[in-house]
Design a protein around this motif. Structure first.
Motif, PDB file in Angstrom:
ATOM      1  N   ARG A   1      86.517 121.575  70.735  1.00  0.00           N
ATOM      2  CA  ARG A   1      85.825 120.447  71.285  1.00  0.00           C
ATOM      3  C   ARG A   1      85.096 119.531  70.610  1.00  0.00           C
ATOM      4  NH1 ARG A   1      85.287 118.459  76.495  1.00  0.00           N
ATOM      5  NH2 ARG A   1      83.342 117.743  77.190  1.00  0.00           N
ATOM      6  N   GLN A   2      84.526 120.214  69.538  1.00  0.00           N
ATOM      7  CA  GLN A   2      83.430 119.505  68.666  1.00  0.00           C
ATOM      8  C   GLN A   2      84.253 118.633  67.495  1.00  0.00           C
ATOM      9  OE1 GLN A   2      84.400 122.545  68.401  1.00  0.00           O
ATOM     10  NE2 GLN A   2      84.161 123.090  66.405  1.00  0.00           N
ATOM     11  N   ALA A   3      85.419 118.627  67.475  1.00  0.00           N
ATOM     12  CA  ALA A   3      86.308 118.007  66.473  1.00  0.00           C
ATOM     13  C   ALA A   3      86.131 116.456  66.845  1.00  0.00           C
ATOM     14  CB  ALA A   3      87.823 118.216  66.650  1.00  0.00           C
ATOM     15  N   ILE A   4      86.210 115.892  65.251  1.00  0.00           N
ATOM     16  CA  ILE A   4      86.296 114.312  65.498  1.00  0.00           C
ATOM     17  C   ILE A   4      87.844 113.944  65.152  1.00  0.00           C
ATOM     18  CG2 ILE A   4      85.595 112.159  64.266  1.00  0.00           C
ATOM     19  CD1 ILE A   4      83.315 113.965  62.994  1.00  0.00           C
ATOM     20  N   VAL A   5      88.111 113.254  66.077  1.00  0.00           N
ATOM     21  CA  VAL A   5      89.709 112.738  66.058  1.00  0.00           C
ATOM     22  C   VAL A   5      89.778 111.270  66.038  1.00  0.00           C
ATOM     23  CG1 VAL A   5      91.886 112.889  67.057  1.00  0.00           C
ATOM     24  CG2 VAL A   5      90.408 114.857  67.284  1.00  0.00           C
ATOM     25  N   ALA A   6      90.351 110.768  64.898  1.00  0.00           N
ATOM     26  CA  ALA A   6      90.526 109.510  64.674  1.00  0.00           C
ATOM     27  C   ALA A   6      92.015 108.937  64.852  1.00  0.00           C
ATOM     28  CB  ALA A   6      89.915 108.784  63.376  1.00  0.00           C
ATOM     29  N   ILE A   7      92.279 108.209  65.828  1.00  0.00           N
ATOM     30  CA  ILE A   7      93.802 107.764  66.178  1.00  0.00           C
ATOM     31  C   ILE A   7      93.917 106.177  65.724  1.00  0.00           C
ATOM     32  CG2 ILE A   7      95.631 107.360  67.740  1.00  0.00           C
ATOM     33  CD1 ILE A   7      94.036 109.566  69.435  1.00  0.00           C
ATOM     34  N   TRP A   8      94.718 105.903  64.880  1.00  0.00           N
ATOM     35  CA  TRP A   8      95.210 104.606  64.656  1.00  0.00           C
ATOM     36  C   TRP A   8      96.106 103.998  65.500  1.00  0.00           C
ATOM     37  CZ3 TRP A   8      99.526 101.849  63.171  1.00  0.00           C
ATOM     38  CH2 TRP A   8      99.238 100.710  62.828  1.00  0.00           C
ATOM     39  N   TYR A   9      96.099 102.904  65.875  1.00  0.00           N
ATOM     40  CA  TYR A   9      97.233 102.278  66.711  1.00  0.00           C
ATOM     41  C   TYR A   9      97.424 100.797  66.405  1.00  0.00           C
ATOM     42  CZ  TYR A   9      93.281 100.683  69.254  1.00  0.00           C
ATOM     43  OH  TYR A   9      92.100 100.435  69.870  1.00  0.00           O
ATOM     44  N   PRO A  10      98.812 100.216  66.506  1.00  0.00           N
ATOM     45  CA  PRO A  10      99.009  98.768  66.176  1.00  0.00           C
ATOM     46  C   PRO A  10      98.618  98.190  67.663  1.00  0.00           C
ATOM     47  CG  PRO A  10     100.894  99.888  66.844  1.00  0.00           C
ATOM     48  CD  PRO A  10      99.857 100.641  66.420  1.00  0.00           C
ATOM     49  N   ILE A  11      98.129  96.844  67.376  1.00  0.00           N
ATOM     50  CA  ILE A  11      97.775  95.941  68.373  1.00  0.00           C
ATOM     51  C   ILE A  11      98.802  94.832  68.482  1.00  0.00           C
ATOM     52  CG2 ILE A  11      96.440  94.031  69.512  1.00  0.00           C
ATOM     53  CD1 ILE A  11      94.034  95.745  68.063  1.00  0.00           C
ATOM     54  N   LYS A  12      99.824  94.888  69.509  1.00  0.00           N
ATOM     55  CA  LYS A  12     101.108  94.159  69.490  1.00  0.00           C
ATOM     56  C   LYS A  12     101.364  93.949  71.093  1.00  0.00           C
ATOM     57  CE  LYS A  12     105.394  92.826  67.490  1.00  0.00           C
ATOM     58  NZ  LYS A  12     106.353  93.433  66.355  1.00  0.00           N
ATOM     59  N   ASP A  13     101.531  95.143  71.777  1.00  0.00           N
ATOM     60  CA  ASP A  13     102.012  95.125  73.028  1.00  0.00           C
ATOM     61  C   ASP A  13     101.017  95.287  74.018  1.00  0.00           C
ATOM     62  OD1 ASP A  13     103.195  95.731  75.575  1.00  0.00           O
ATOM     63  OD2 ASP A  13     105.120  96.340  74.615  1.00  0.00           O
TER      64      ASP A  13
END
Length: 284
Positions: A187-199
């Motif tokens: 639960r304490q994890a740092i999660v970074a999600i990259w995503y493109p901005i297009k749709d």
């Protein structure tokens, strides 16, 4: 699998992702306790910007190429650019670090890296690039299985980067599933999600799903180089960061406007807000 990150290495999306990654690593390193860095879709780790793939698109010229020429840099940019400068000691921009190399160089002796890359050739090159560092393990498997396969870690602190190729229409949904899996295990994890901005329609659904996710708190940071409603091209990119370390939000308030000014093409812009705010403790 047609995606090869080398075509896009060093572009504006890489700059945003890697700058935020360096800040996450720096903030984690303020405490002596070790942390684990996990990378679900790691790529090669190192890129030749004058090689066949990167030079064919020239995307790096509008990304790291602009920062290479910039003056009056914010302090938070220095660690990132120091790594790039060290790879190009003659002052000519040619080599660029991917997220695995940044994490390797900016982590400490007590920290550990677990890198995963599904593409067979890229995975072999990643192993070659990481050879000799005993803190690093390279896995050649399905990136979406990383939370299940590698978490919980023996370290109590963990940073997981999820950066898929977005070749398939369900990958935003799979990002949310991986986020939930990660927080179900740590639960304490740092999660970074990259995503493109297009749709915009897909992104609206993605944001709603993130707000319903298992993340205890979730910060959204976006950088636009074109108007965000222009669906004909990559308008920008973003990262959502669960459990961001203290100080990151304030740093991004300074970094994002500067990046929008330096990297904006037809129209620069940025956004920083909370998709999930930290729950109140319930105490008076």
């Amino acid at each position: 699998m047609n995606y090869r990150h080398a075509f896009h290495a060093g572009n504006h999306a890489d700059v945003l992702k890697h700058l935020i990654l360096t800040r996450l690593l720096a903030l984690l390193s303020k405490k002596e306790a070790p942390f684990a860095y996990l990378d679900s879709h790691a790529g090669l780790g190192l890129y030749d910007l004058l090689g066949d793939q990167a030079s064919r698109t020239g995307e790096y010229l509008e990304g790291i190429g602009r920062l290479w020429q910039a003056t009056q840099l914010p302090d938070a940019v220095e660690a990132y650019l120091e790594v790039v400068r060290a790879m190009n000691p003659d002052g000519e921009l040619r080599y660029y670090p991917g997220s695995p190399e940044l994490a390797r160089l900016l982590s400490r002796e007590q920290d550990r890296l677990q890198l995963n890359e599904k593409h067979p050739e890229d995975g072999r090159l990643l192993k070659d690039n990481m050879r000799g560092d005993r803190r690093v393990a390279v896995h050649l498997g399905e990136g979406w299985l990383v939370p299940r396969a590698l978490m919980p870690t023996r370290e109590k602190r963990v940073l997981l980067l999820i950066d898929p190729p977005f070749e398939k229409t369900d990958e935003l949904q799979r990002c949310v599933e991986a986020l939930n899996e990660a927080h179900g295990r740590m639960r304490q994890a740092i999660v970074a999600i990259w995503y493109p901005i297009k749709d915009e329609r897909q992104l609206s659904r993605f944001y709603r799903d993130l707000q319903k996710s298992a993340a205890p708190k979730l910060l959204r940071a976006e950088l636009y180089v074109h108007a965000p409603d222009d669906a004909t091209r990559l308008s920008g990119s973003g990262l959502v960061i669960s459990n961001p370390p203290w100080g990151l939000e304030d740093e991004l308030k300074q970094l994002l406007p500067w990046l929008a000014d330096v990297l904006g093409q037809s129209q620069g812009g940025w956004r920083l807000d909370w998709l999930i705010e930290e729950a109140a403790s319930g105490k008076p």
